[in-house]
Design a protein around this motif. Structure first.
Motif, PDB file in Angstrom:
ATOM      1  N   THR A 161       0.846  -1.183   0.000  1.00 39.30           N
ATOM      2  CA  THR A 161       0.000   0.000   0.000  1.00 39.30           C
ATOM      3  C   THR A 161       0.881   1.233   0.000  1.00 39.30           C
ATOM      4  O   THR A 161       1.707   1.399   0.885  1.00 39.30           O
ATOM      5  CB  THR A 161      -0.914   0.018   1.245  1.00 39.30           C
ATOM      6  N   GLN A 162       0.708   2.076  -1.001  1.00 41.46           N
ATOM      7  CA  GLN A 162       1.509   3.293  -1.105  1.00 41.46           C
ATOM      8  C   GLN A 162       0.597   4.486  -1.267  1.00 41.46           C
ATOM      9  O   GLN A 162      -0.364   4.461  -2.027  1.00 41.46           O
ATOM     10  CB  GLN A 162       2.466   3.207  -2.300  1.00 41.46           C
ATOM     11  N   TYR A 163       0.887   5.550  -0.516  1.00 43.71           N
ATOM     12  CA  TYR A 163       0.114   6.783  -0.581  1.00 43.71           C
ATOM     13  C   TYR A 163       1.007   7.886  -1.125  1.00 43.71           C
ATOM     14  O   TYR A 163       2.213   7.899  -0.888  1.00 43.71           O
ATOM     15  CB  TYR A 163      -0.409   7.177   0.802  1.00 43.71           C
ATOM     16  N   VAL A 164       0.407   8.819  -1.855  1.00 44.12           N
ATOM     17  CA  VAL A 164       1.132   9.981  -2.354  1.00 44.12           C
ATOM     18  C   VAL A 164       0.666  11.190  -1.560  1.00 44.12           C
ATOM     19  O   VAL A 164      -0.504  11.567  -1.620  1.00 44.12           O
ATOM     20  CB  VAL A 164       0.907  10.197  -3.860  1.00 44.12           C
ATOM     21  N   TYR A 165       1.576  11.780  -0.796  1.00 42.47           N
ATOM     22  CA  TYR A 165       1.272  12.926   0.056  1.00 42.47           C
ATOM     23  C   TYR A 165       1.625  14.222  -0.669  1.00 42.47           C
ATOM     24  O   TYR A 165       2.716  14.356  -1.220  1.00 42.47           O
ATOM     25  CB  TYR A 165       2.053  12.844   1.371  1.00 42.47           C
ATOM     26  N   ASP A 166       0.693  15.149  -0.651  1.00 35.88           N
ATOM     27  CA  ASP A 166       0.890  16.456  -1.275  1.00 35.88           C
ATOM     28  C   ASP A 166       0.990  17.490  -0.162  1.00 35.88           C
ATOM     29  O   ASP A 166      -0.011  17.971   0.345  1.00 35.88           O
ATOM     30  CB  ASP A 166      -0.270  16.782  -2.209  1.00 35.88           C
ATOM     31  N   LEU A 167       2.210  17.819   0.222  1.00 30.81           N
ATOM     32  CA  LEU A 167       2.431  18.783   1.306  1.00 30.81           C
ATOM     33  C   LEU A 167       3.104  20.046   0.792  1.00 30.81           C
ATOM     34  O   LEU A 167       3.821  20.726   1.521  1.00 30.81           O
ATOM     35  CB  LEU A 167       3.268  18.140   2.419  1.00 30.81           C
ATOM     36  N   CYS A 169       5.148  20.190  -2.003  1.00 27.16           N
ATOM     37  CA  CYS A 169       6.279  19.943  -2.887  1.00 27.16           C
ATOM     38  C   CYS A 169       5.783  19.883  -4.327  1.00 27.16           C
ATOM     39  O   CYS A 169       4.633  19.560  -4.595  1.00 27.16           O
ATOM     40  CB  CYS A 169       6.969  18.631  -2.529  1.00 27.16           C
ATOM     41  N   SER A 170       6.673  20.177  -5.271  1.00 31.64           N
ATOM     42  CA  SER A 170       6.276  20.133  -6.679  1.00 31.64           C
ATOM     43  C   SER A 170       5.865  18.725  -7.083  1.00 31.64           C
ATOM     44  O   SER A 170       4.964  18.536  -7.900  1.00 31.64           O
ATOM     45  CB  SER A 170       7.431  20.622  -7.565  1.00 31.64           C
ATOM     46  N   ALA A 171       6.516  17.735  -6.499  1.00 33.31           N
ATOM     47  CA  ALA A 171       6.138  16.336  -6.725  1.00 33.31           C
ATOM     48  C   ALA A 171       5.619  15.761  -5.411  1.00 33.31           C
ATOM     49  O   ALA A 171       6.090  16.132  -4.339  1.00 33.31           O
ATOM     50  CB  ALA A 171       7.341  15.531  -7.219  1.00 33.31           C
ATOM     51  N   GLY A 172       4.636  14.892  -5.484  1.00 36.25           N
ATOM     52  CA  GLY A 172       4.134  14.267  -4.268  1.00 36.25           C
ATOM     53  C   GLY A 172       5.186  13.356  -3.643  1.00 36.25           C
ATOM     54  O   GLY A 172       6.105  12.885  -4.320  1.00 36.25           O
ATOM     55  N   ILE A 173       5.045  13.121  -2.334  1.00 35.87           N
ATOM     56  CA  ILE A 173       5.955  12.229  -1.619  1.00 35.87           C
ATOM     57  C   ILE A 173       5.291  10.857  -1.528  1.00 35.87           C
ATOM     58  O   ILE A 173       4.216  10.715  -0.954  1.00 35.87           O
ATOM     59  CB  ILE A 173       6.258  12.758  -0.196  1.00 35.87           C
ATOM     60  N   ARG A 174       5.939   9.851  -2.104  1.00 37.73           N
ATOM     61  CA  ARG A 174       5.385   8.495  -2.133  1.00 37.73           C
ATOM     62  C   ARG A 174       5.821   7.743  -0.870  1.00 37.73           C
ATOM     63  O   ARG A 174       7.017   7.595  -0.615  1.00 37.73           O
ATOM     64  CB  ARG A 174       5.836   7.759  -3.395  1.00 37.73           C
ATOM     65  N   TRP A 187      -3.996  23.274   8.073  1.00 38.87           N
ATOM     66  CA  TRP A 187      -3.082  22.146   7.967  1.00 38.87           C
ATOM     67  C   TRP A 187      -3.797  20.818   8.136  1.00 38.87           C
ATOM     68  O   TRP A 187      -3.219  19.766   7.880  1.00 38.87           O
ATOM     69  CB  TRP A 187      -1.976  22.261   9.013  1.00 38.87           C
ATOM     70  N   ARG A 188      -5.044  20.854   8.599  1.00 37.52           N
ATOM     71  CA  ARG A 188      -5.784  19.617   8.815  1.00 37.52           C
ATOM     72  C   ARG A 188      -6.529  19.120   7.591  1.00 37.52           C
ATOM     73  O   ARG A 188      -7.238  18.134   7.642  1.00 37.52           O
ATOM     74  CB  ARG A 188      -6.759  19.807   9.984  1.00 37.52           C
ATOM     75  N   ALA A 189      -6.336  19.816   6.480  1.00 34.15           N
ATOM     76  CA  ALA A 189      -6.925  19.357   5.223  1.00 34.15           C
ATOM     77  C   ALA A 189      -6.259  18.048   4.817  1.00 34.15           C
ATOM     78  O   ALA A 189      -5.149  17.734   5.230  1.00 34.15           O
ATOM     79  CB  ALA A 189      -6.749  20.413   4.145  1.00 34.15           C
ATOM     80  N   SER A 190      -6.933  17.284   3.963  1.00 39.15           N
ATOM     81  CA  SER A 190      -6.373  16.002   3.516  1.00 39.15           C
ATOM     82  C   SER A 190      -5.022  16.233   2.855  1.00 39.15           C
ATOM     83  O   SER A 190      -4.859  17.114   2.001  1.00 39.15           O
ATOM     84  CB  SER A 190      -7.312  15.331   2.517  1.00 39.15           C
ATOM     85  N   PRO A 191      -3.996  15.432   3.241  1.00 37.41           N
ATOM     86  CA  PRO A 191      -2.668  15.581   2.645  1.00 37.41           C
ATOM     87  C   PRO A 191      -2.469  14.719   1.405  1.00 37.41           C
ATOM     88  O   PRO A 191      -1.372  14.720   0.838  1.00 37.41           O
ATOM     89  CB  PRO A 191      -1.758  15.100   3.766  1.00 37.41           C
ATOM     90  N   PHE A 192      -3.494  13.975   1.010  1.00 35.73           N
ATOM     91  CA  PHE A 192      -3.307  12.991  -0.064  1.00 35.73           C
ATOM     92  C   PHE A 192      -3.523  13.625  -1.422  1.00 35.73           C
ATOM     93  O   PHE A 192      -4.426  14.445  -1.628  1.00 35.73           O
ATOM     94  CB  PHE A 192      -4.247  11.804   0.124  1.00 35.73           C
ATOM     95  N   ARG A 193      -2.675  13.228  -2.361  1.00 33.13           N
ATOM     96  CA  ARG A 193      -2.816  13.685  -3.745  1.00 33.13           C
ATOM     97  C   ARG A 193      -3.751  12.737  -4.475  1.00 33.13           C
ATOM     98  O   ARG A 193      -3.659  11.524  -4.347  1.00 33.13           O
ATOM     99  CB  ARG A 193      -1.445  13.714  -4.434  1.00 33.13           C
ATOM    100  N   ASP A 194      -4.667  13.312  -5.235  1.00 32.01           N
ATOM    101  CA  ASP A 194      -5.635  12.492  -5.980  1.00 32.01           C
ATOM    102  C   ASP A 194      -4.933  11.677  -7.067  1.00 32.01           C
ATOM    103  O   ASP A 194      -3.953  12.103  -7.643  1.00 32.01           O
ATOM    104  CB  ASP A 194      -6.699  13.393  -6.644  1.00 32.01           C
TER     105      ASP A 194
END
Length: 317
Positions: A53-59, A61-66, A310-317
């Motif tokens: 299971t891998q999530y892409v976090y959008d915090l 950065c220009s690219a999401g963090i996997r 900051w409590r918004a969803s950190p996940f990239r669609d």
């Protein structure tokens, strides 16, 4: 969130994460724990099916963090962690399994890093208890060198270029943890976001050109703490002083008073004068007040509640 800056009189900045898993402001603590348990169950089911299971976090950065997360009972752990344990929090670093998943504080710390990127540029950064590596990987994206100092893409993966960065001539990020299963997953996540350095073990280059490295570090064993490349080359096996850093990061490190005292001790020895210690933590953690009392009295302490945004969803669609 808690942090410290070292000037001649060093400084500590403490910022607070009030929700246990605050990806949505409407989540209650009970709902948050259910959400966290659900994600761990998904990780376990994925592992049993032979995938991860891998999530892409959008915090920011220009690219999401996997980031890959593992359930404590996942077969991917190879028996390194006892699946019958009910408690993740363990006093000994080798037994701790909290680093297998992303906690809310890691997301908050990642957002702090993005919002305070100017404090990190051209600085050497160490993340304590990095776990999945989320915050440290955001820091690697933030620690971008000025255009004139960036190495060409082909040269960026060379061992020499990274050794020069790690020796303090440019920005670097060192991620640390200790438990075997956590370290294996952390290495996987760095591989997913950075380019390995040819001929160098546990050395990478981030997409922004930042040198990234990994170390197995037990806070109770100073012999495992990082030392500078120059000191590590000393002949005769003489004892070397630990390497110091401009920025120390930590997410949810204060869940016991004893751990808070360890964090204070490590920070006092590894933080350079003029540096910053930033620790994201829920306010109710047992070690919160302990850290404030335990850091050197010359350090200035700032406590900040994280913004609602900051409590918004950190996940990239």
């Amino acid at each position: 969130m808690a942090g410290a800056s070292a000037t001649a009189a060093q400084t500590v900045t403490v910022q607070l994460c009030w929700a246990f898993f605050p990806y949505a402001g409407c989540l209650s603590h009970q709902q948050a724990r259910v959400a966290h348990a659900t994600r761990l169950l998904m990780a376990q089911l994925a592992a049993e099916a032979g995938c991860s299971t891998q999530y892409v976090y959008d915090l920011g950065c220009s690219a999401g963090i996997r980031i890959r997360e593992l359930a404590p009972s996942s077969p991917n752990l190879g028996g390194a962690v006892d699946p019958d344990r009910e408690a993740a929090f363990r006093e000994k670093a080798a037994d701790d399994i909290t680093g297998l998943s992303v906690w809310a504080s890691a997301v908050m710390l990642g957002r702090w890093v993005h919002e305070n990127a100017e404090l990190l540029v051209e600085r050497d950064c160490l993340e304590l208890g990095a776990g999945t590596g989320l915050a440290g990987l955001v820091a690697a994206a933030a620690l971008t060198l000025p255009p004139g100092q960036r190495a060409p893409a082909a040269a960026a993966s060379s061992g020499r270029a990274v050794r020069e960065r790690l020796s303090g001539t440019a920005a670097s990020v060192l991620l640390s943890d200790f438990a075997e299963a956590t370290m294996a997953n952390l290495r996987h996540n760095i591989d997913a976001n950075c380019t390995p350095v040819d001929g160098e073990s546990d050395r990478w280059v981030s997409p922004t050109g930042t040198a990234v490295s990994l170390v197995s570090m037990d806070w109770d064993q100073p012999s495992t703490w990082p030392v500078s490349l120059a000191d590590s080359a000393r002949p005769g096996g003489s004892e070397c002083p630990p390497q110091q850093y401009d920025v120390l990061l930590g997410a949810d490190l204060l869940y016991t008073r004893s751990y808070a005292r360890k964090v204070a001790s490590v920070a006092a020895q590894l933080l350079r004068p003029g540096g910053t210690l930033a620790v994201a933590t829920p306010r109710e953690r047992a070690g919160y007040e302990t850290l404030i009392r335990a850091v050197p009295s010359t350090w200035a302490c700032k406590q900040t509640r994280v913004p609602t945004s900051w409590r918004a969803s950190p996940f990239r669609d």
